[in-house]
Design an enzyme around this catalytic site. Structure first.
Site, mmCIF file in Angstrom:
data_model
loop_
_atom_site.group_PDB
_atom_site.id
_atom_site.type_symbol
_atom_site.label_atom_id
_atom_site.label_comp_id
_atom_site.label_asym_id
_atom_site.label_seq_id
_atom_site.Cartn_x
_atom_site.Cartn_y
_atom_site.Cartn_z
ATOM 1 N N CYS A 130 4.103 19.131 -17.779
ATOM 2 C CA CYS A 130 4.510 18.112 -18.762
ATOM 3 C C CYS A 130 5.355 18.755 -19.871
ATOM 4 C CB CYS A 130 3.234 17.506 -19.360
ATOM 5 S SG CYS A 130 3.530 16.266 -20.621
ATOM 6 N N GLN A 188 0.855 -1.200 0.000
ATOM 7 C CA GLN A 188 0.000 0.000 0.000
ATOM 8 C C GLN A 188 0.882 1.239 0.000
ATOM 9 O OE1 GLN A 188 -3.365 -0.484 3.101
ATOM 10 N NE2 GLN A 188 -1.814 -1.965 3.668
ATOM 11 N N GLU A 210 1.133 -3.238 17.153
ATOM 12 C CA GLU A 210 -0.178 -3.230 17.826
ATOM 13 C C GLU A 210 -1.098 -4.192 17.102
ATOM 14 O OE1 GLU A 210 -0.822 -1.175 20.312
ATOM 15 O OE2 GLU A 210 1.074 -0.092 20.152
ATOM 16 N N ASP A 217 6.363 4.729 -1.248
ATOM 17 C CA ASP A 217 7.697 5.298 -1.005
ATOM 18 C C ASP A 217 8.809 4.656 -1.824
ATOM 19 O OD1 ASP A 217 8.076 2.846 0.339
ATOM 20 O OD2 ASP A 217 7.633 3.725 2.293
ATOM 21 N N ASN A 228 3.162 -6.628 13.613
ATOM 22 C CA ASN A 228 2.731 -5.257 13.890
ATOM 23 C C ASN A 228 3.094 -4.940 15.342
ATOM 24 O OD1 ASN A 228 1.128 -2.785 14.213
ATOM 25 N ND2 ASN A 228 -0.062 -3.466 12.444
ATOM 26 N N CYS A 246 1.120 13.088 -16.116
ATOM 27 C CA CYS A 246 0.473 14.298 -16.631
ATOM 28 C C CYS A 246 -1.053 14.119 -16.598
ATOM 29 C CB CYS A 246 0.931 14.558 -18.076
ATOM 30 S SG CYS A 246 0.044 15.945 -18.818
ATOM 31 N N ALA A 278 8.743 -4.035 12.622
ATOM 32 C CA ALA A 278 8.923 -4.802 11.385
ATOM 33 C C ALA A 278 10.395 -5.168 11.141
ATOM 34 C CB ALA A 278 8.371 -4.016 10.204
ATOM 35 N N HIS A 280 -1.283 1.381 -4.382
ATOM 36 C CA HIS A 280 -1.612 2.821 -4.347
ATOM 37 C C HIS A 280 -0.670 3.663 -5.201
ATOM 38 C CE1 HIS A 280 -3.792 2.134 -0.249
ATOM 39 N NE2 HIS A 280 -4.622 2.010 -1.266
HETATM 40 P P1 NAD Z 1 -1.547 3.331 8.971
HETATM 41 O O1 NAD Z 1 -0.832 4.614 9.066
HETATM 42 O O2 NAD Z 1 -3.032 3.332 9.062
HETATM 43 O O3 NAD Z 1 -1.044 2.320 10.144
HETATM 44 C C1 NAD Z 1 0.284 1.956 10.356
HETATM 45 C C2 NAD Z 1 0.348 0.576 11.002
HETATM 46 O O4 NAD Z 1 1.712 0.246 11.227
HETATM 47 C C3 NAD Z 1 -0.351 0.505 12.393
HETATM 48 O O5 NAD Z 1 -1.086 -0.712 12.462
HETATM 49 C C4 NAD Z 1 0.822 0.499 13.382
HETATM 50 O O6 NAD Z 1 0.518 -0.216 14.571
HETATM 51 C C5 NAD Z 1 1.902 -0.215 12.564
HETATM 52 N N1 NAD Z 1 3.272 0.115 12.912
HETATM 53 C C6 NAD Z 1 3.791 1.304 13.314
HETATM 54 N N2 NAD Z 1 5.129 1.208 13.484
HETATM 55 C C7 NAD Z 1 5.464 -0.070 13.144
HETATM 56 C C8 NAD Z 1 6.682 -0.782 13.077
HETATM 57 N N3 NAD Z 1 7.862 -0.203 13.383
HETATM 58 N N4 NAD Z 1 6.656 -2.075 12.692
HETATM 59 C C9 NAD Z 1 5.475 -2.690 12.381
HETATM 60 N N5 NAD Z 1 4.286 -2.062 12.423
HETATM 61 C C10 NAD Z 1 4.285 -0.772 12.799
HETATM 62 O O7 NAD Z 1 -1.022 2.618 7.677
HETATM 63 P P2 NAD Z 1 -1.744 1.742 6.595
HETATM 64 O O8 NAD Z 1 -2.637 0.724 7.235
HETATM 65 O O9 NAD Z 1 -0.675 1.286 5.697
HETATM 66 O O10 NAD Z 1 -2.729 2.760 5.839
HETATM 67 C C11 NAD Z 1 -2.382 4.095 5.510
HETATM 68 C C12 NAD Z 1 -2.380 4.403 4.021
HETATM 69 O O11 NAD Z 1 -1.458 5.466 3.742
HETATM 70 C C13 NAD Z 1 -1.865 3.273 3.203
HETATM 71 O O12 NAD Z 1 -2.285 3.424 1.906
HETATM 72 C C14 NAD Z 1 -0.377 3.535 3.334
HETATM 73 O O13 NAD Z 1 0.406 2.813 2.509
HETATM 74 C C15 NAD Z 1 -0.316 5.024 3.082
HETATM 75 N N6 NAD Z 1 0.923 5.567 3.695
HETATM 76 C C16 NAD Z 1 2.088 5.245 3.073
HETATM 77 C C17 NAD Z 1 3.270 5.653 3.602
HETATM 78 C C18 NAD Z 1 4.520 5.204 2.895
HETATM 79 O O14 NAD Z 1 4.526 5.101 1.653
HETATM 80 N N7 NAD Z 1 5.583 4.886 3.624
HETATM 81 C C19 NAD Z 1 3.318 6.421 4.784
HETATM 82 C C20 NAD Z 1 2.087 6.777 5.383
HETATM 83 C C21 NAD Z 1 0.899 6.322 4.818
#
Ligand code: NAD
Length: 265
Positions: A148, A101, A216, A104, A214, A127, A233, A119
């Site tokens: 563009c 999802q 949490e 980055d 996770n 563009c 992670a 995503h």
């Molecule tokens: P979210 O922000 O809703 O939740 C993050 C989850 O990661 C939580 O369940 C939290 O408990 C867990 N978490 C936090 N630190 C952690 C760690 N060190 N190790 C393991 N787990 C950890 O994220 P989501 O559910 O991915 O949804 C948010 C949306 O926004 C998605 O589409 C996401 O990909 C996007 N988003 C992307 C980025 C990125 O590209 N890095 C950053 C922020 C949000």
């Protein structure tokens, strides 16, 4: 935790096809905050800057915030041990695909090849007029909004804004990888974002064992998760990779170093 890691490694080693499903939590140890929670991006920025209707009507205002978050700040991030471990698993034949999802690009930077970008990806710009795509690296963001080179249309980051649909290619890639999985490894996602949060259920319905990492419990933990490993992670994936590679390398005496570079392919 050790017992859960051994269980997870056993499932992966006996799996014909393993798929990983990642969210913002996997990139937290790379310095990218999640959206939600105390340290989340939405505590600092207004999410309306990422609404497609707002962007189309106010591209300059949106771009000022987008540049700060996704290019000045995220742009400096490097893959962590969780990204590297998944890339090493793919090289060793222990992982089929990653459905991410995240936007980055850190899985690809870590060396993962089979990635479904549910995503999209902030490292590309598209563009709004002619749909031509550009790598963000080659585009100057000194003058906003960027435009563009071919048609002069406004460029938008090639990730899915609020109010936009998921690209069909990403849906097919992700649903196929979920349906094929004997083992489905969920890392760092709350399971609150639709329709991405349906993907683990596709895997479960197809008979997949669900492993979740996770810090949490998430929306999946009490419902479909078979093995829950509570922890960061990067730390958990490092331990899991060592367990996996030690077991899978028993016969050929290959090794991995602490950066998860796999030797003896
Ligand atoms: P979210 O922000 O809703 O939740 C993050 C989850 O990661 C939580 O369940 C939290 O408990 C867990 N978490 C936090 N630190 C952690 C760690 N060190 N190790 C393991 N787990 C950890 O994220 P989501 O559910 O991915 O949804 C948010 C949306 O926004 C998605 O589409 C996401 O990909 C996007 N988003 C992307 C980025 C990125 O590209 N890095 C950053 C922020 C949000």
């Amino acid at each position: 935790m050790e017992e859960q890691i051994r269980k997870a490694a056993g499932l992966i080693l006996n799996s014909r096809y393993t798929t990983a499903f990642t969210g913002a939590g996997i990139s937290v140890e790379s310095g990218i905050p999640p959206f939600r929670g105390n340290e989340g991006l939405w505590n600092k920025y207004d999410p309306r800057f990422l609404e497609i209707s707002y962007f189309i009507n106010n591209p300059l205002e949106s771009w000022k915030v987008i540049k700060e978050i996704f290019y000045d700040f995220f742009g400096q991030a490097k893959p962590n041990k969780a990204h590297l471990a998944l890339a090493a698993m793919e090289k060793k034949g222990l992982l089929g695909k990653i459905i991410t999802q995240n936007i980055d690009n850190l899985h690809q930077e870590a060396g993962s090849v089979e990635v479904c970008e549910f995503h999209g990806n902030s490292r590309r710009l598209v563009c709004l007029e002619c749909r031509r795509k550009y790598p963000s690296d080659g585009m100057s963001l000194d003058h906003l909004p960027p435009t563009c080179r071919e048609c002069g249309g406004i460029l938008k980051p090639d990730f899915v804004f609020f109010g936009e649909g998921i690209p069909q290619g990403a849906i097919t890639c992700s649903y196929d990888a979920a349906g094929l999985a004997d083992v489905f490894l969920i890392i760092g996602t709350t399971g609150e974002v639709m329709p991405a949060n349906q993907i683990p259920f596709i895997a479960k319905s197809a008979g997949s064992k669900i492993i979740e990492i996770n810090t949490e419990p998430s929306n999946f933990t009490g419902s479909i998760t078979d093995v829950f490993i509570r922890g960061k992670a990067g730390e958990v994936m490092q331990k899991l990779a060592i367990e996996l590679f030690t077991a899978s390398l028993d016969n050929d005496k290959d090794g991995i170093n602490e950066n998860f570079e796999v030797h003896g392919q």
